[in-house]
Design a protein around this motif. Structure first.
Motif, PDB file in Angstrom:
ATOM      1  N   PHE A  88       0.828  -1.203   0.000  1.00 50.97           N
ATOM      2  CA  PHE A  88       0.000   0.000   0.000  1.00 50.97           C
ATOM      3  C   PHE A  88       0.865   1.257   0.000  1.00 50.97           C
ATOM      4  CE2 PHE A  88      -3.729  -2.466   1.834  1.00 50.97           C
ATOM      5  CZ  PHE A  88      -4.501  -2.299   0.707  1.00 50.97           C
ATOM      6  N   SER A  89       1.955   1.221   0.729  1.00 50.25           N
ATOM      7  CA  SER A  89       2.822   2.397   0.787  1.00 50.25           C
ATOM      8  C   SER A  89       3.394   2.717  -0.587  1.00 50.25           C
ATOM      9  CB  SER A  89       3.939   2.153   1.798  1.00 50.25           C
ATOM     10  OG  SER A  89       4.762   3.264   1.873  1.00 50.25           O
ATOM     11  N   VAL A  90       3.882   1.673  -1.278  1.00 55.26           N
ATOM     12  CA  VAL A  90       4.458   1.892  -2.605  1.00 55.26           C
ATOM     13  C   VAL A  90       3.392   2.435  -3.562  1.00 55.26           C
ATOM     14  CG1 VAL A  90       5.451   0.730  -4.592  1.00 55.26           C
ATOM     15  CG2 VAL A  90       6.231   0.156  -2.291  1.00 55.26           C
ATOM     16  N   LEU A  91       2.205   1.816  -3.516  1.00 53.09           N
ATOM     17  CA  LEU A  91       1.149   2.255  -4.423  1.00 53.09           C
ATOM     18  C   LEU A  91       0.699   3.680  -4.105  1.00 53.09           C
ATOM     19  CD1 LEU A  91      -0.878  -1.055  -4.608  1.00 53.09           C
ATOM     20  CD2 LEU A  91       0.360   0.024  -6.464  1.00 53.09           C
ATOM     21  N   SER A  92       0.764   4.052  -2.812  1.00 51.13           N
ATOM     22  CA  SER A  92       0.388   5.413  -2.452  1.00 51.13           C
ATOM     23  C   SER A  92       1.345   6.423  -3.055  1.00 51.13           C
ATOM     24  CB  SER A  92       0.368   5.578  -0.930  1.00 51.13           C
ATOM     25  OG  SER A  92      -0.532   4.666  -0.366  1.00 51.13           O
ATOM     26  N   MET A  93       2.625   6.068  -3.090  1.00 54.50           N
ATOM     27  CA  MET A  93       3.586   6.943  -3.748  1.00 54.50           C
ATOM     28  C   MET A  93       3.244   7.059  -5.232  1.00 54.50           C
ATOM     29  SD  MET A  93       5.736   7.752  -1.409  1.00 54.50           S
ATOM     30  CE  MET A  93       5.511   7.290   0.288  1.00 54.50           C
TER      31      MET A  93
END
Lengths: 568, 124, 238
Positions: free
Chosen positions: A329-334
């Motif tokens: 989720f963190s990567v996709l949020s970026m």
């Protein structure tokens, strides 16, 4: 270049003509002609009025919150009351103002006109959506009277399901019902964009406002049902005690957060995408330039809609979610920041060497650009796993999402109000007061919310009304800003209403803007166009002079004949 | 995708035999579902659910493609259907993934030590 | 105006004079022609079904998570469902889907009486489904398996079995609600069909109702194995 030759908008002057003899506002009178109308323009006006009402209610709660926070002790109200006040501020603003705001008012009014249609595909469903919105709103207002709701706008379980003693079920039902209004609006937009476009209006000739609404509609269609079922289950849980989210009965509260954020994160894009659509219209118009990177802006809308669905877990980094899922989720949020940045850079490139003029809508657009950028970039702090642990549920996140919601969505909404007001009413408002309130809004907004970044960074948690004494200065600054903000919201109401009667006549195209909606009279006739328009060129062609054409009643706008391209 | 392409003036009438064939297939599918469910798969009993979902998906596909006339519909309807399936899979996939993933996480040594250590030594 | 080319002129004419199309059914003022209107309706219906997929998708996701967490308890709960009645209901619903599909076909061929008969048959099958569902609910009530205050279950996994029944009633309840709405709508359509509103030239409402009905059938196709058959397997501990 022809851009240099393009007339500055300053030569507007007074429009010499008169308002058209018959238009959508005077074609019928009486309460019935409004409450049973299927005209998308009248439904938009109905929405405008009710949304303004809910904005006032939500704003009132905000004012109470800021008053309470002036002092470090809770001396204005008890904690129970404070909980209710911030919850209702959130519920009313998110579900009854921000989500419907631009789509239901300006999307309803202008999307059919921009695609050269007489109406949306399903006019009766459109009216139904307003009634559903109203019924949902009545439930929520009833909940306020029945004692309010104190769960936070997110209705997190098990608080909302087990421990809260407030009118959760009533509010939940209100929000559930309201969801269908959003679904109907999105459904109507998608079908209309696919099937109702004027001859020659290919996909790549659509205004970016339409693209943005298409993307937002995708989210409404695919996301809203999920939150509907989640909130429905909460209501069932409270009324019947089924226990799906109740750990005491074997259920799982985090499950609710998944279902809730699956919609409610993309819902942020429902709020901001239409606002971005407004930006594309306004910035191109007041830069007198073709929009830079049309295809990229259009595609980035869709990218935001799709990728926006894959990031919901960044609201749950500290909830006990699996660390592996959190990383994804963190990567996709970026990643979702990329299409937003693409838009901002394209708008900046549009401004570059444009003949910029500073009319009221453009001032709001400038406000949007700066504030949205700040809001978006601080979002990256929160999407980063480690920093989120510190910033989660602090005033930092409150400041962050207000920069997006108010600085982005509300700025866009007000830009839209001021940009299209002449078209909707046929009258010009006072440019002086318009610019003044836009400036005040920008100052008041920053004064309100910038201190909250600092407070949050220092560790002030959200949703408490007690805080250590040393944070009082920043809180008082914030409250002072909020009062300026409040005045900046009130001024437009006064001069806009005043303009209805005393404003100069606008004429069909006071901004010399491109787009089909400006080729018809202001206010538009009942069926929008005297004759179905034919589109022959790309949008935003500001290279040639666009006159504030006088439209004689009965005659269609002049447009060069061309072979009609196939629909779809 | 000109809108004249599927004008309803001449609706596409599916032969009765096709409807009956699909109906038969659905009935066989139902029987198969029940049979698979009660069949003793021994050590492969975890296959019950995947098999049941597989058969159900096949049945659903038959209904969508033939009963709901998607076979004769526009490409757009296909896109909508795939979008629906894809979004649903995202929702269920990531959510279940969270719960499954929690079992894989090793507790960091420091946590384990903190849990096991007596409180006094932690302070001291 | 006179310079405009064919399609535009045609659009203007048909748009402003809907009565020209009267033999093609009711053309609403904002559409150019019936094809555009029918395709818009179909597209709208499909989008609506998309929202339904996500609606049931949400509760299915919740079910998947809880079933993953409490596998054995859910199998135990499922073993209390009546597989026989579930199977009969599945068969009934497939019959109703067939009659619905044939009703659309009858409308396409302008066979009004057949259309009315098939719509009634669909409603009868749907009603039978609901009756059997009602009998099942009644059994559960008698056995105190209805979640909430009156739930009683002995055993170490009582809470989780309660959860299973919560899902059972929520999912089948929402599904039954969809059927009731569908049947209600079909009553109105049957009256309209009897009146002769539908023919090969205009049958869009029948077709849309068909889509909805088949979707409800599909939901059941998934609910049946997920709820009823989970406890039937030999390995499912019962």
């Amino acid at each position: 270049m022809s851009e240099q030759a393009a007339p500055r908008r300053r030569n507007r002057g007074r429009y010499e003509g008169d308002v058209p003899r018959e238009h959508y506002l005077n074609v019928a009178y009486g309460l019935k002609s409004w409450l049973l109308t299927v005209d998308h323009k009248r439904i938009a006006i109905l929405y405008l009025l009710s949304i303004t009402g809910f904005f006032a209610i939500g704003g009132l709660f905000a004012a109470i919150i800021r008053m309470e926070l002036m002092t470090p002790t809770g001396d204005l109200m008890s904690s129970e009351v404070y909980n209710r006040v911030f919850t209702l501020h959130g519920v009313v603003m998110v579900f009854f103002f921000l989500i419907p705001s631009i789509p239901a008012v300006f999307g309803n009014f202008f999307l059919p006109m921009m695609i050269g249609a007489k109406d949306l595909a399903f006019p009766r469903i459109n009216l139904a959506s307003w009634y559903i919105y109203t019924i949902g709103g009545i439930f929520t207002l009833a909940a306020i009277i029945a004692g309010g709701v104190d769960t936070g706008w997110t209705f997190y379980t098990p608080y909302s399901s087990t421990y809260s003693n407030s009118a959760v079920a009533l509010t939940a039902i209100g929000v559930f019902i309201n969801g269908f209004s959003s679904i109907f609006t999105g459904l109507n937009f998608i079908v209309s964009i696919h099937k109702m476009r004027a001859p020659g209006l290919t996909w790549m000739r659509l205004p970016l406002f339409v693209w943005a609404h298409y993307a937002a509609s995708i989210i409404m269609i695919l996301g809203t049902p999920v939150v509907a079922i989640a909130i429905f289950l909460i209501a069932v849980e409270r009324l019947l005690g089924v226990g799906i989210f109740d750990p005491a009965l074997g259920g799982d509260p985090i499950l609710y957060q998944h279902l809730f954020w699956f919609y409610s994160h993309p819902a942020v894009y429902i709020m901001i995408l239409p606002s971005m659509g407004v930006m594309s219209e306004v910035i191109a118009c007041f830069s007198r330039k073709r929009i830079f990177g049309y295809a990229f802006i259009a595609a980035s809308s869709l990218a935001i809609a799709v990728v926006g669905f894959l990031v919901w877990g960044h609201h749950m980094f500290v909830s006990g979610q699996s660390a592996y899922v959190s990383m994804v989720f963190s990567v996709l949020s970026m990643l979702v920041a990329v299409p937003s940045a693409v838009k901002v850079f394209n708008w900046l490139a549009t401004l570059w060497r444009g003949s910029i003029s500073f009319e009221t809508p453009m001032l709001y657009a400038f406000g949007f650009l700066g504030l949205f950028t700040v809001g978006g970039l601080t979002g990256l702090y929160l999407g980063t796993l480690a920093t989120d642990v510190h910033l989660h549920d602090s005033y930092f996140i409150v400041a962050h999402f207000h920069y997006i919601m108010v600085g982005g969505a509300v700025m866009g909404y007000l830009a839209a109000v001021h940009f299209w007001w002449p078209k909707m009413t046929g009258r010009m408002y006072s440019e002086f007061w318009g610019r003044l309130s836009a400036g005040l809004l920008f100052i008041g907004f920053n004064l309100t919310f910038f201190p909250q970044f600092l407070l949050g960074y220092m560790g002030m948690p959200r949703r408490y009304h007690f805080y250590p004494d040393e944070w009082q200065v920043l809180n008082v600054l914030s409250t002072a800003g909020a009062s300026i903000l409040g005045i900046a919201y009130l001024i437009p109401i006064i001069y806009l209403v005043y303009s209805l009667r005393y404003g100069p006549i606008a004429g069909p195209n006071p901004w010399h803007a491109t787009g089909l909606e400006w080729t018809t009279a202001s206010p538009p006739p009942q069926h929008n166009f005297e004759t179905t328009p034919t589109v022959t060129e790309e949008p935003y062609d500001y290279s040639k002079a666009i006159e504030n054409v006088a439209i004689t009643p009965g005659a269609g706008p002049e447009s060069p004949p061309s072979p009609a391209a196939p629909r779809s | 995708m000109s809108h004249d392409a599927h004008a309803h003036d001449e609706p596409h009438i599916v032969p009765l035999s096709i409807y009956l064939a699909i109906f038969g297939a659905l009935m066989i599918g139902t029987a198969l579902t029940v049979w698979v469910a009660v069949f003793d798969l021994g050590e492969y009993s975890w296959l019950h659910t995947p098999l049941a979902l597989l058969i159900a998906s096949a049945k659903a596909t038959l209904v969508v493609v033939w009963f709901m006339h998607v076979k004769y519909g526009s490409r757009l309807v296909w896109i909508f259907i795939f979008a629906g399936i894809a979004w649903f899979l995202v929702l269920i996939g990531i959510t279940v993934g969270d719960y499954v993933g929690r079992n894989w996480e090793p507790a960091p040594n420091a946590w384990q030590a903190a849990v096991e250590a007596p409180r006094s030594s932690e302070l001291g | 105006m006179s310079q405009r080319h064919g399609p535009v002129t045609a659009a203007v004419i048909t748009g402003s004079m809907p009565e020209m199309d009267n033999d093609h059914g009711p053309l609403q003022h904002h559409f150019d022609d019936m094809a555009q209107q029918n395709e818009s309706a179909a597209l709208g219906m499909w989008l609506f079904l998309l929202t339904e997929v996500m609606f049931f998708g949400g509760v299915l996701t919740a079910y998947a998570v809880c079933r993953y967490l409490f596998h054995d308890a859910f199998a135990e709960g499922a073993s209390h469902l009546d597989v026989q009645m579930g199977t009969i209901n599945t068969i009934i619903l497939i019959f109703s889907s067939l009659t619905m599909a044939l009703a659309v076909r009858a409308a396409q061929m302008s066979k009004t009486k057949l259309l009315v008969g098939l719509l009634i048959a669909t409603m009868v099958f749907g009603g039978a489904f609901l009756v059997i569902k009602g009998i099942e609910y009644e059994h559960k009530w008698v056995e105190h398996h209805v979640p909430g205050k009156y739930f009683q279950y002995d055993g170490p996994m009582a809470n989780q079995v309660h959860l299973f029944f919560s899902f059972y009633f929520t999912m089948t309840g929402i599904h039954a609600l969809h059927m009731i709405l569908g049947i209600g709508w079909m009553i109105w359509l049957t009256i309209r069909s009897w009146r002769g509103d539908f023919s090969a030239a205009y049958f869009s409402p029948i077709e849309m109702t068909g889509l909805y009905w088949h979707f409800v059938d599909i939901v059941w196709i998934f609910l049946f194995p997920l709820l009823y058959l989970f406890g039937a397997g030999a390995g499912a501990g019962h």
